[in-house]
Enzyme design. Structure first.
Site, mmCIF file in Angstrom:
data_model
loop_
_atom_site.group_PDB
_atom_site.id
_atom_site.type_symbol
_atom_site.label_atom_id
_atom_site.label_comp_id
_atom_site.label_asym_id
_atom_site.label_seq_id
_atom_site.Cartn_x
_atom_site.Cartn_y
_atom_site.Cartn_z
ATOM 1 N N HIS A 1 0.798 -1.219 0.000
ATOM 2 C CA HIS A 1 0.000 0.000 0.000
ATOM 3 C C HIS A 1 0.833 1.272 0.000
ATOM 4 C CE1 HIS A 1 -4.447 1.134 1.043
ATOM 5 N NE2 HIS A 1 -4.016 1.715 -0.071
ATOM 6 N N ASP B 1 -9.778 0.022 4.225
ATOM 7 C CA ASP B 1 -8.588 -0.587 4.807
ATOM 8 C C ASP B 1 -8.864 -0.889 6.279
ATOM 9 O OD1 ASP B 1 -5.886 -1.188 5.523
ATOM 10 O OD2 ASP B 1 -5.100 0.379 4.212
ATOM 11 N N HIS C 1 -6.436 -0.437 8.250
ATOM 12 C CA HIS C 1 -5.466 0.469 8.844
ATOM 13 C C HIS C 1 -5.592 1.858 8.224
ATOM 14 C CE1 HIS C 1 -3.884 -3.684 8.686
ATOM 15 N NE2 HIS C 1 -3.516 -3.438 9.934
ATOM 16 N N ASP D 1 -2.995 4.027 7.773
ATOM 17 C CA ASP D 1 -1.826 4.309 6.930
ATOM 18 C C ASP D 1 -1.519 5.796 6.860
ATOM 19 O OD1 ASP D 1 -1.751 1.597 6.518
ATOM 20 O OD2 ASP D 1 -2.495 1.657 4.463
ATOM 21 N N HIS E 1 4.435 1.218 4.096
ATOM 22 C CA HIS E 1 3.046 0.969 3.691
ATOM 23 C C HIS E 1 2.067 1.447 4.760
ATOM 24 C CE1 HIS E 1 2.314 -3.330 5.575
ATOM 25 N NE2 HIS E 1 2.955 -2.536 6.400
ATOM 26 N N ASP F 1 -7.417 -1.851 0.112
ATOM 27 C CA ASP F 1 -6.508 -2.855 0.673
ATOM 28 C C ASP F 1 -7.332 -4.105 0.961
ATOM 29 O OD1 ASP F 1 -4.883 -4.412 2.469
ATOM 30 O OD2 ASP F 1 -3.801 -2.604 3.061
ATOM 31 N N ASP G 1 -6.958 -6.269 3.041
ATOM 32 C CA ASP G 1 -7.131 -6.582 4.465
ATOM 33 C C ASP G 1 -8.298 -5.824 5.087
ATOM 34 O OD1 ASP G 1 -6.258 -4.037 5.431
ATOM 35 O OD2 ASP G 1 -4.212 -4.720 5.745
ATOM 36 N N GLU H 1 -1.983 -5.409 -1.584
ATOM 37 C CA GLU H 1 -1.645 -6.254 -0.431
ATOM 38 C C GLU H 1 -2.121 -7.705 -0.552
ATOM 39 O OE1 GLU H 1 0.430 -5.456 1.890
ATOM 40 O OE2 GLU H 1 0.480 -3.247 1.988
#
Length: 327
Positions: free
Chosen positions: A108, A131, A133, A135, A148, A239, A241, A284
């Site tokens: 990412h 996401d 996260h 980031d 990332h 992403d 995830d 990712e």
């Protein structure tokens, strides 16, 4: 003369695909294989089958940086900076050619170049970041040093004075305002990131809000928020995830309690319906972090998310040129 909205609607039926096989923003090998796996799962053909024109720009070739010592604890700085500069130039080419840009990662950290190039080509953007996260760590606040987890801090105007100039990063200029960013799916946010999100007043729908409101209400509020004043082109940075690891386990930083498959696809469907989607990142996917079945589930989900970005609907829409056979 066609309006900007009409041109964007035409572009939404035309995908320019860039592979960015880069893993330097994080420590786990394998994520650089994501672009080829997603293509091998039939993405390009399936896009064409649903009436979308496709131009594959191939994979970018990234030069190895032999001496890339950490800078103040931040890892692979020169590699990340160089890769993102090349990606930014490639995205600008795709947008000049009139396509909706599809960037297949890679990790990412590549969102730095993808969003920078997009903004350089079209001007002001809205960014939808899906996401687990945020980031948004800065090079000074990141505890891991992995880039990332830092891309948003390099892109936001409001954080310009909090991000030191790094080697191979002198080319980048902030290009997004905090007011034009929405996060969906957050559930693993560092204390410094939480502070920055609150400080900047960034619109966030964590998994708690997704659970409370439902994904349909979240997307309704997201689109109302982003189009409140000016309807800007949307950059969707997705992403894998963000989706629960029961569905997409083959990724580097999985976090339980994520979006369901249906919620994840609904987000992409809803963005597609706005007619404003101008670029999408899908990042990712790491085939070295799961069994064959787990990798298959992750890659298949990535493909379905991208198909939804280009108008695929789950009620079984027919292609636009479909005709019933003559009796």
């Amino acid at each position: 003369m066609k309006s900007a909205r009409t041109l964007q609607q035409l572009a939404s039926r035309s995908a320019g695909v860039i592979g960015a096989p880069f893993s330097g923003g994080q420590p786990r090998a394998g994520v650089e294989r994501g672009p080829d796996l997603i293509r091998a799962a039939g993405l390009l053909q399936k896009l064409q089958e649903q009436g979308c024109a496709v131009k594959d720009y191939g994979n970018l070739q990234f030069e190895a940086v032999l001496e890339d010592d950490p800078v103040g604890g931040v890892k692979q700085v020169r590699s990340v900076g160089g890769a993102n500069r090349k990606l930014s130039e490639a995205v600008q080419e795709v947008k000049r050619d009139g396509h909706t840009c599809v960037m297949l990662g890679g990790d990412h950290s590549l969102a730095i170049g993808s969003i920078h190039g997009h903004a350089a080509a079209v001007g002001g953007l809205s960014v939808l970041w899906v996401d687990a996260h945020a980031d948004i760590n800065t090079p000074l606040s990141s505890w891991s040093g992995n880039m990332h987890g830092q891309p948003m801090s390099h892109l936001l105007h409001e954080l310009q004075d909090k991000v030191p100039v790094l080697p191979s990063f002198s080319w980048i200029r902030p290009c997004v305002s905090a007011r034009d960013v929405v996060y969906i799916g957050l559930r693993d946010v560092d204390p410094a990131e939480h502070y920055l999100l609150k400080l900047l007043g960034v619109k966030v729908f964590s998994m708690t809000e997704v659970d409370q409101l439902g994904v349909a209400k979240v997307m309704e509020q997201t689109c109302d928020y982003l189009s409140d004043k000016v309807k800007k082109p949307i950059h969707l940075s997705y992403d894998v995830d963000a989706i629960d690891p029961s569905v997409t386990p083959a990724t580097g930083t999985p976090v339980v309690g994520g979006l369901t498959y249906r919620e994840g696809v609904y987000i992409a469907e809803h963005v597609a319906q706005t007619g404003l989607l101008s670029a999408v990142d899908l990042v990712e996917v790491n085939p070295l972090l799961g069994s064959e079945a787990e990798v298959g589930s992750t890659v298949s989900t990535a493909v379905q998310l991208l198909l939804a970005c280009f108008g695929r609907r789950r009620q079984g829409d027919h292609p636009p040129d479909y005709r019933l056979p003559e009796p």
